[in-house]
Design an enzyme around this catalytic site. Structure first.
Site, PDB file in Angstrom:
ATOM      1  N   SER A  87       0.850  -1.188   0.000  1.00  0.00           N
ATOM      2  CA  SER A  87       0.000   0.000   0.000  1.00  0.00           C
ATOM      3  C   SER A  87       0.882   1.233   0.000  1.00  0.00           C
ATOM      4  O   SER A  87       2.013   1.209   0.509  1.00  0.00           O
ATOM      5  CB  SER A  87      -0.899   0.001   1.240  1.00  0.00           C
TER       6      SER A  87
ATOM      7  N   TYR B 183      -3.261   0.203  10.509  1.00  0.00           N
ATOM      8  CA  TYR B 183      -3.153  -0.222   9.109  1.00  0.00           C
ATOM      9  C   TYR B 183      -1.788   0.145   8.534  1.00  0.00           C
ATOM     10  O   TYR B 183      -1.117  -0.694   7.912  1.00  0.00           O
ATOM     11  CB  TYR B 183      -4.269   0.434   8.295  1.00  0.00           C
TER      12      TYR B 183
END
Length: 711
Positions: free
Chosen positions: A588, A601
Site C-alpha cells: 500500500s 493499518y
C-alpha cells in the site's frame, strides 16, 4: 474402496444418441459433424483427439460449377467431440486417387505423399489432412469411422488378436496385422475390403477399429453396435479373472492419497523442470488421478511387469511415452519423505533407459532426442501422476493411460497383452511427420506451465490479477476467506478459461493449518506453486486513542502475520521444487507514506514491506524473487472499500463516499484513477521472466504520490 483385481463385469453399453429430428435439418456435411461430435463426446468410443470420421460428398466445384466427389475427413490434430465444420480437411477424390502413381513399395512413402495432400485440397481449405487420409479414401464406402474404444484395442493388443476378432464377429469384421498408419496401411485396407465386400469394418492390430456404411446414421449405428458387442463379449469372457494379479497394495484413504501426492509432486516437478545453468526452466504442470481403475492397476502384483511392456495403441504412447515410471512404495512401511527421496534417482534411471531406447532405435534422419523425462508416474496405493507442458495436456495424458490400463485389463483377461515392438514405437514417436506436427504447434504463452496462488483471490485486485495471469497461460489457485465470493469468482474464471486451469481453496491467512492446506491443494492439483501473490487484506481507520488492542491485533494478524505465514509456506514449496519462483506482496502507499488516523493499518503495511525485503535477501540464493506492488485508492471492485473504511476515509478527506474516487484522482500527480487491472499489470510483470533480474523492489501504482516515492 475395493482393490480386488477382478476384471469388470458387463459395462454399460454405449447409448445410441442419434436424433432423427435433429438430423433431418442438417446438410450432408453437418450430418458428418453431428456424427463426429456424438462419437467423440463419449470416451468409451474414442479418446480426446483420437480417431477420425469421414464422408465422401458431392460438392459443386467452385471453378467449374460441376459436381465433384469430395472427401471430408477430420483434419490433423482435431478433436471429434468438440470440433466444428472448419475442423475437416476436404480433398478432391479424383486428385487424391491420382496420387497412387507416386507409390513405391518399401519406402517411407508417407514422407512423399503427405506433402502432396495440400495439392488435393478442395475449395482452398487450409486444414491439414490427417495421416489416416488414405485409410478413409481407399475404402469404397460413403461413410467411414475410425475409433479407439478400449474394448476393441484390448482385442487389437492381444497376442491372439486375429482369432479373437473372428470369434467375436465371424465374417462381419476383418483383421489386418500391424502396419504403421499411413498410405501403405490404406492400400492394405482397400485390398481387404475389395476381397471381402460383406465386411462392416476391420480391427487393425495394435491400432483400433474401422467401420463403414452407406449413410451417416447407418455408419454411426454400425460403429456403436461393433463396440457394444466387443464390450459385452470381453466382459463375459473375463468375468471373475484377475488380470493384474492379486491385490498387493491396498488403496489408502482419499485424504492420505492426496497428502502423499502433494508431498512428492513438487519434487517430481522440480526434477523434470530444472534447466541447465543460466537457462530458463521449462516448467510443467501436474495432474493426479486416484480413480478406482487406476488404484486397481497400481495395487496389483503384476503392476511392474505390465507397466514395463509399454502401451500398444500409437495414440496412447504419443501422449504418455512408451512406458510409465513406477515409483516403489509400501504404504505400510514407507514415509512420504522416503518416497520423495526415491524420486530423483528414479527419474534419472528412467532418463538413462529412455536414452538407451533412443540410441538403439534412431535412424539416420531421426529428429534429435526429445525430453527424456517420464510423463506418467504410478504409485502403489496412491494413484497416478502425470506431468506435461500445461494442465489440459497432463490431464489428457492421464486419460490416455487409463485407456491403456483398460486395454491391459481386457487383453490380459482373454489372452496375453502385447505392447508395440520397441522399434515400431520409436518410428512413430520420432516420425518426421510427427515432428512436423510438433513444429506447427503455437508458441507457448509467457506464463505457460506456471502455477499462481493468490490470497484474497475473490476480491477486486485478486480477481483482476488472476485474469491477467491466466491470460498469459498460468494456472491459478484462488484463496479467500469469503466462501460465496470465492465460489462466484471460480465459476466466472472457469467459464472464461476452462475447468483445467483454475482451482479454489477456502483460506484464513491467520491460521497455519489453513495456509498449509491451500498449498497442499495446489501441490496435488497442479504439482506445485511458482507465483505466490499475497493480497489478502483489510483496512481500518481510527485515531490512536480510539484504536483498540483488538483492532491493532487484527491488522497485524492479517497484514503482517498472515503475509509471514503465506511467505513461509511458499518458501518451503519453492525450495522443495528447486526451480525458483516469484512472490509478490500487495502492499500500500501507506507502507511508505503515513496517513493520520490509520496507525494500525499503516504500521502493519510497513511491516509487510520490510518482511518482503528480508525475504528477498533469503530467497535470492534459491532463485526466489520477492517484490512489492504498492497500490493506492483502488476503489472499484475492492471489498475493503465496502465497509467503514470508505466512510472513515471520506470523513478524513471532508467529502462524501460517492465523491471519494474523484478526491483521490485529483490529489494524484497524474490526475488519474487507479483500477484493479492496473495493479494486476504490475503483478504480472513481477511474476514473469521480464522481471527475472528484479528482487527486493517496489512498484507504486498510485498515479503519483510524492510522499510515497521510494527514494
Amino acid at each position: 474402496m475395493s482393490v480386488v483385481q477382478t476384471a469388470p463385469q458387463v459395462s454399460l453399453e454405449v447409448e445410441n444418441r442419434w436424433d432423427d429430428a435433429v438430423a433431418a435439418k442438417l446438410s450432408p456435411a453437418e450430418l458428418l459433424l453431428y456424427r463426429s461430435n456424438l462419437l467423440g463426446r463419449d470416451k468409451r468410443v474414442t479418446n480426446f483427439g483420437g480417431g477420425n470420421t469421414s464422408a465422401k460428398l458431392h460438392e459443386k466445384d467452385p471453378l467449374t460449377g460441376v459436381p465433384v466427389e469430395v472427401l471430408w475427413l477430420k483434419g490433423s490434430g482435431g478433436d471429434l467431440g468438440t470440433m466444428k465444420l472448419d475442423g475437416f480437411s476436404t480433398l478432391y477424390m479424383e486428385k487424391f486417387r491420382a496420387l497412387e502413381k507416386f507409390y513405391k513399395s518399401g519406402t517411407d512413402i508417407d514422407a512423399v505423399m503427405v506433402p502432396l495432400y495440400p495439392h488435393c485440397a478442395f475449395n482452398l481449405n487450409p486444414r491439414a489432412a490427417s495421416i489416416d487420409t488414405p485409410l478413409h479414401g481407399f475404402i469404397d464406402r460413403a461413410h467411414v469411422d475410425h475409433m479407439h474404444p478400449d474394448a476393441l484395442i484390448a482385442i487389437a493388443a492381444s497376442a491372439d488378436s486375429k482369432a479373437l476378432t473372428q470369434e467375436i464377429f465371424g465374417a462381419e469384421i476383418g483383421w489386418l496385422p500391424w502396419i504403421r498408419p499411413g498410405y501403405e496401411l490404406g492400400l492394405k485396407l482397400r485390398e481387404l475390403t475389395q476381397q471381402n465386400p460383406q465386411l462392416k469394418g476391420a480391427v487393425l492390430e495394435a491400432h483400433g477399429l474401422f467401420t463403414w456404411a452407406d449413410t451417416s446414421k447407418a455408419c454411426y449405428e454400425n460403429t456403436l453396435d461393433i463396440i457394444n458387442r466387443a464390450t459385452a463379449w470381453l466382459a463375459e469372457k473375463s468375468r471373475g479373472k484377475r488380470p493384474f494379479g492379486a491385490a498387493a497394495t491396498p488403496a489408502l484413504t482419499i485424504d492420505r492419497r492426496r497428502e502423499i501426492a502433494a508431498g512428492i509432486m513438487p519434487t517430481i516437478r522440480g526434477a523434470i523442470s530444472a534447466a541447465a545453468e543460466g537457462m530458463t526452466p521449462t516448467l510443467k504442470v501436474g495432474h493426479f488421478d486416484d480413480s478406482e481403475t487406476v488404484l486397481d492397476f497400481v495395487g496389483g502384483e503384476k503392476l511392474a511387469g505390465l507397466a514395463a511392456l509399454g502401451t500398444s495403441c500409437p495414440d496412447h504412447f504419443l501422449r504418455t511415452k512408451i512406458w510409465p515410471l513406477v515409483l516403489p512404495f509400501d504404504p505400510a512401511r514407507d514415509s512420504i519423505e522416503q518416497l520423495a527421496a526415491r524420486v530423483k534417482p528414479a527419474i534419472e534411471a528412467y532418463r538413462e533407459r529412455y536414452k538407451g531406447y533412443y540410441e538403439r532405435c534412431k535412424r539416420a534422419d531421426s529428429p534429435k532426442m526429445r525430453d527424456a523425462n517420464p510423463v506418467v508416474y504410478l504409485v502403489p496405493g496412491v494413484g497416478m501422476i502425470t506431468f506435461a507442458a500445461d494442465k489440459a495436456t497432463a490431464r489428457i495424458a492421464g486419460e490416455f493411460y487409463v485407456n491403456a490400463i483398460n486395454v491391459m485389463r481386457g487383453a490380459a483377461s482373454v489372452s496375453t497383452y502385447r505392447g508395440l515392438p520397441e522399434q515400431e514405437a520409436f518410428d512413430i514417436e520420432y516420425w518426421l511427420l510427427e515432428e512436423a506436427k510438433l513444429q506447427r504447434m503455437p508458441k507457448p504463452r509467457a506464463l505457460a506451465g506456471r502455477v499462481a496462488l493468490i490470497t484474497g483471490g475473490a476480491g477486486g485486485i485478486g480477481l483482476a490479477t488472476a485474469r491477467r495471469l491466466m491470460d498469459e497461460g498460468a494456472c491459478v489457485v484462488l484463496c479467500d476467506i469469503d466462501r460465496d465470493a470465492l465460489t462466484s469468482a471460480e465459476v466466472e474464471l472457469r467459464k472464461k478459461y476452462g475447468n483445467d486451469v483454475v482451482a479454489s481453496s477456502l483460506m484464513d491467512v491467520t491460521r497455519e493449518d489453513a495456509v498449509a492446506a491451500s498449498f497442499r491443494d495446489s501441490a496435488w492439483k497442479f504439482g506445485g506453486v511458482d507465483i505466490c501473490i499475497s493480497n489478502a487484506g483489510i483496512a481500518s481507520a481510527a485515531p490512536i486513542e480510539d484504536t483498540t488492542l483488538a483492532l491493532w491485533q487484527r491488522n497485524m494478524d492479517i497484514l503482517s502475520t498472515g503475509y509471514f505465514l503465506i511467505a513461509r509456506q511458499a518458501f518451503q514449496m519453492l525450495k522443495s521444487q528447486g526451480i525458483g519462483g516469484s512472490i509478490v506482496f500487495i502492499g500500500s502507499k501507506n507502507a511508505l507514506a503515513a496517513s493520520p488516523g490509520a496507525a494500525a493499518y499503516c504500521t502493519a503495511k510497513a511491516a509487510e514491506l520490510h518482511l518482503a525485503r528480508c525475504l528477498a535477501l533469503e530467497g535470492a540464493a534459491h532463485g526466489i524473487r520477492v517484490n512489492v506492488v504498492n497500490p493506492d485508492a483502488v476503489l472499484r471492485g475492492s471489498r475493503i472499500w465496502q465497509g467503514e473504511w470508505a466512510t472513515q476515509r471520506a470523513a478524513q478527506n471532508k467529502t462524501s463516499v460517492d465523491n471519494l474516487e474523484t478526491v483521490y484522482r485529483e490529489r494524484s500527480l497524474l490526475k488519474r484513477s487507479v483500477y484493479p487491472e492496473d495493479v494486476a499489470e504490475a503483478v504480472a510483470f513481477f511474476a514473469s521472466e521480464r522481471a527475472s533480474k528484479s528482487t527486493g523492489n517496489i512498484v507504486n501504482v498510485d498515479a503519483g504520490n510524492a510522499g510515497a516515492f521510494t527514494r
